[in-house]
Design a protein around this motif. Structure first.
Motif, PDB file in Angstrom:
ATOM      1  N   GLY A 191       7.305  -0.828 -16.317  1.00 36.72           N
ATOM      2  CA  GLY A 191       8.694  -0.567 -15.952  1.00 36.72           C
ATOM      3  C   GLY A 191       8.813  -0.207 -14.480  1.00 36.72           C
ATOM      4  N   ARG A 192      10.039  -0.204 -13.996  1.00 36.85           N
ATOM      5  CA  ARG A 192      10.287   0.140 -12.592  1.00 36.85           C
ATOM      6  C   ARG A 192      10.528   1.639 -12.438  1.00 36.85           C
ATOM      7  NH1 ARG A 192      10.072  -4.008  -9.448  1.00 36.85           N
ATOM      8  NH2 ARG A 192      10.487  -6.086 -10.295  1.00 36.85           N
ATOM      9  N   VAL A 193      10.014   2.182 -11.344  1.00 38.15           N
ATOM     10  CA  VAL A 193      10.113   3.616 -11.090  1.00 38.15           C
ATOM     11  C   VAL A 193      11.554   3.975 -10.728  1.00 38.15           C
ATOM     12  CG1 VAL A 193       9.294   5.535  -9.680  1.00 38.15           C
ATOM     13  CG2 VAL A 193       7.714   3.704 -10.323  1.00 38.15           C
ATOM     14  N   LEU A 194      12.091   4.953 -11.460  1.00 39.57           N
ATOM     15  CA  LEU A 194      13.478   5.400 -11.252  1.00 39.57           C
ATOM     16  C   LEU A 194      13.524   6.647 -10.365  1.00 39.57           C
ATOM     17  CD1 LEU A 194      14.603   5.204 -14.994  1.00 39.57           C
ATOM     18  CD2 LEU A 194      14.928   3.439 -13.250  1.00 39.57           C
ATOM     19  N   ARG A 195      14.653   6.848  -9.756  1.00 37.13           N
ATOM     20  CA  ARG A 195      14.856   8.084  -8.988  1.00 37.13           C
ATOM     21  C   ARG A 195      15.242   9.212  -9.954  1.00 37.13           C
ATOM     22  NH1 ARG A 195      15.051   7.217  -3.531  1.00 37.13           N
ATOM     23  NH2 ARG A 195      15.129   5.025  -2.925  1.00 37.13           N
ATOM     24  N   GLY A 196      14.572  10.365  -9.793  1.00 34.65           N
ATOM     25  CA  GLY A 196      14.852  11.497 -10.668  1.00 34.65           C
ATOM     26  C   GLY A 196      15.298  12.697  -9.877  1.00 34.65           C
ATOM     27  N   THR A 204       5.868  12.937  -9.954  1.00 38.45           N
ATOM     28  CA  THR A 204       5.799  11.984 -11.064  1.00 38.45           C
ATOM     29  C   THR A 204       6.655  10.752 -10.797  1.00 38.45           C
ATOM     30  OG1 THR A 204       7.645  13.049 -12.221  1.00 38.45           O
ATOM     31  CG2 THR A 204       5.410  13.787 -12.780  1.00 38.45           C
ATOM     32  N   CYS A 205       6.265   9.661 -11.449  1.00 39.18           N
ATOM     33  CA  CYS A 205       7.079   8.444 -11.482  1.00 39.18           C
ATOM     34  C   CYS A 205       7.851   8.444 -12.795  1.00 39.18           C
ATOM     35  CB  CYS A 205       6.201   7.201 -11.394  1.00 39.18           C
ATOM     36  SG  CYS A 205       5.334   7.001  -9.835  1.00 39.18           S
ATOM     37  N   CYS A 260      -0.226  -0.576  -9.940  1.00 37.82           N
ATOM     38  CA  CYS A 260       0.994  -1.060  -9.302  1.00 37.82           C
ATOM     39  C   CYS A 260       0.611  -2.254  -8.435  1.00 37.82           C
ATOM     40  CB  CYS A 260       1.636   0.034  -8.462  1.00 37.82           C
ATOM     41  SG  CYS A 260       3.204  -0.443  -7.709  1.00 37.82           S
ATOM     42  N   GLU A 261       1.084  -3.427  -8.830  1.00 39.80           N
ATOM     43  CA  GLU A 261       0.691  -4.658  -8.155  1.00 39.80           C
ATOM     44  C   GLU A 261       0.970  -4.600  -6.650  1.00 39.80           C
ATOM     45  OE1 GLU A 261       1.355  -9.494  -8.621  1.00 39.80           O
ATOM     46  OE2 GLU A 261       2.409  -8.115  -9.929  1.00 39.80           O
ATOM     47  N   LYS A 262      -0.039  -5.008  -5.877  1.00 35.91           N
ATOM     48  CA  LYS A 262       0.028  -5.075  -4.411  1.00 35.91           C
ATOM     49  C   LYS A 262       0.123  -3.702  -3.739  1.00 35.91           C
ATOM     50  CE  LYS A 262       2.135  -9.675  -4.325  1.00 35.91           C
ATOM     51  NZ  LYS A 262       3.295 -10.499  -3.880  1.00 35.91           N
ATOM     52  N   LYS A 298       2.547   8.161  -2.754  1.00 39.18           N
ATOM     53  CA  LYS A 298       3.402   7.198  -2.056  1.00 39.18           C
ATOM     54  C   LYS A 298       4.777   7.124  -2.706  1.00 39.18           C
ATOM     55  CE  LYS A 298      -0.387   4.138  -0.635  1.00 39.18           C
ATOM     56  NZ  LYS A 298      -0.908   2.747  -0.660  1.00 39.18           N
ATOM     57  N   ASN A 299       5.743   6.630  -1.958  1.00 40.29           N
ATOM     58  CA  ASN A 299       7.078   6.387  -2.494  1.00 40.29           C
ATOM     59  C   ASN A 299       7.026   5.096  -3.313  1.00 40.29           C
ATOM     60  OD1 ASN A 299       9.734   5.738  -3.020  1.00 40.29           O
ATOM     61  ND2 ASN A 299      10.459   6.240  -0.970  1.00 40.29           N
ATOM     62  N   LEU A 300       7.170   5.218  -4.615  1.00 42.18           N
ATOM     63  CA  LEU A 300       7.076   4.059  -5.504  1.00 42.18           C
ATOM     64  C   LEU A 300       8.420   3.689  -6.135  1.00 42.18           C
ATOM     65  CD1 LEU A 300       3.696   4.904  -7.307  1.00 42.18           C
ATOM     66  CD2 LEU A 300       4.056   3.319  -5.414  1.00 42.18           C
TER      67      LEU A 300
END
Length: 303
Positions: free
Chosen positions: A190-195, A206-207, A228-230, A263-265
């Motif tokens: 899944g894509r990392v959401l802003r919390g 956490t992601c 996380c690809e790339k 890192k910012n994901l």
């Protein structure tokens, strides 16, 4: 592997061996069916393919959200690993659900695909109102010029492996058993959401991931691998699934702390492999107690 979203196949893909089913999880039982299909196809110099449906018919009829073992993209990836020649992903909609079983066999299996061998499970039901089954398929073989091969369930220590069983195990937090049944670790993407960035504030960033249509695992803390690809390859981490009772959370969320990554994901797509269940979710008296427990969870996950 060639992917088709309808039944219009080039002539060189027709006259084939075809396995039909949902294949949710692509577990060891599915792999047994696919291997048998592949061997027969090769022996008869035929193309070997799979027909599956989106959404999964059960989800279409029940409107149940959290049901899937794998996402569609994961299903495609795992089926591709089985060395298929082609994959048919048929949209399960009102028109298709109203197609009678005789029309399915005559108009699609015989005329559109010209299937020679069909592999299905013993409890396979199809057509409008699920009136089609393996007994009727066997009776219609000569008329529609195909052979039906009903596969025996795959057993591990005398226990039948099924997607239903695996879903139940996931909901119970029996991750080690799930891994044995799948033949690999259970994985969520899944894509990392802003919390609210609470994890970062207490020293454990956490992601946040929305579980979307996945079956919901037992609430609690898990040891995981994350990639996380790339951006980075597989790294260890811990994941929490639940409502964050210490912060009076109300929405179910999957939170992942990735060891050694700061890192910012946001908006990046990550894959989370579940290795083991550590403990149930718990409400702590204060943040200090929570931090102490997280340190213990991390220590336990590394054993």
């Amino acid at each position: 592997m060639k992917i088709f979203n309808n039944f219009t196949l080039p002539n060189n893909y027709k006259h084939c061996a075809l396995a039909i089913g949902n294949f949710d999880g692509v577990h060891k039982g599915h792999k047994k069916v696919l291997n048998e299909s592949k061997i027969l196809a090769k022996k008869n110099n035929l193309k070997f393919g799979v027909m599956t449906f989106e959404p999964i018919p059960y989800i279409y009829f029940t409107k149940k959200k959290n049901y899937r073992i794998n996402s569609l993209s994961q299903k495609i990836k795992f089926l591709k690993n089985q060395k298929l020649d082609f994959l048919i992903i048929k949209k399960f909609d009102k028109k298709f659900r109203n197609l009678g079983y005789l029309d399915f066999l005559q108009k699609i299996i015989q005329k559109r695909i010209n299937t020679k061998y069909i592999f299905v499970s013993k409890n396979f039901k199809f057509g409008k109102n699920r009136l089609g089954n393996t007994v009727k398929m066997k009776k219609l073989e000569k008329e529609f010029k195909f052979s039906t091969l009903v596969t025996e369930p795959f057993k591990l220590k005398n226990k039948i492996i099924s997607s239903t069983k695996i879903r139940k195990l996931i909901s119970q937090g029996e991750i080690k058993k799930v891994e044995k049944y799948l033949g690999r670790k259970w994985e969520v993407e899944g894509r990392v959401l802003r919390g609210f960035r609470r994890g970062r504030k207490i020293g454990f960033p956490t992601c946040n991931i929305d579980l979307k249509n996945y079956i919901i695992p037992k609430n609690g803390v898990y040891a995981v691998n994350v990639s996380c690809e790339k951006v980075f390859n597989k790294r260890n981490g811990i994941a929490n699934i639940g409502y964050r009772p210490t912060f009076n959370g109300k929405n179910l969320l999957l939170e992942v702390n990735i060891f050694g990554i700061n890192k910012n994901l946001y908006d990046k797509k990550i894959q989370i492999e579940f290795k083991d269940f550590i403990r149930p979710e718990k409400k702590f008296k204060n943040v200090s107690e929570l931090k102490k427990q997280i340190k213990l969870d991390i220590k336990k996950s590394k054993k």
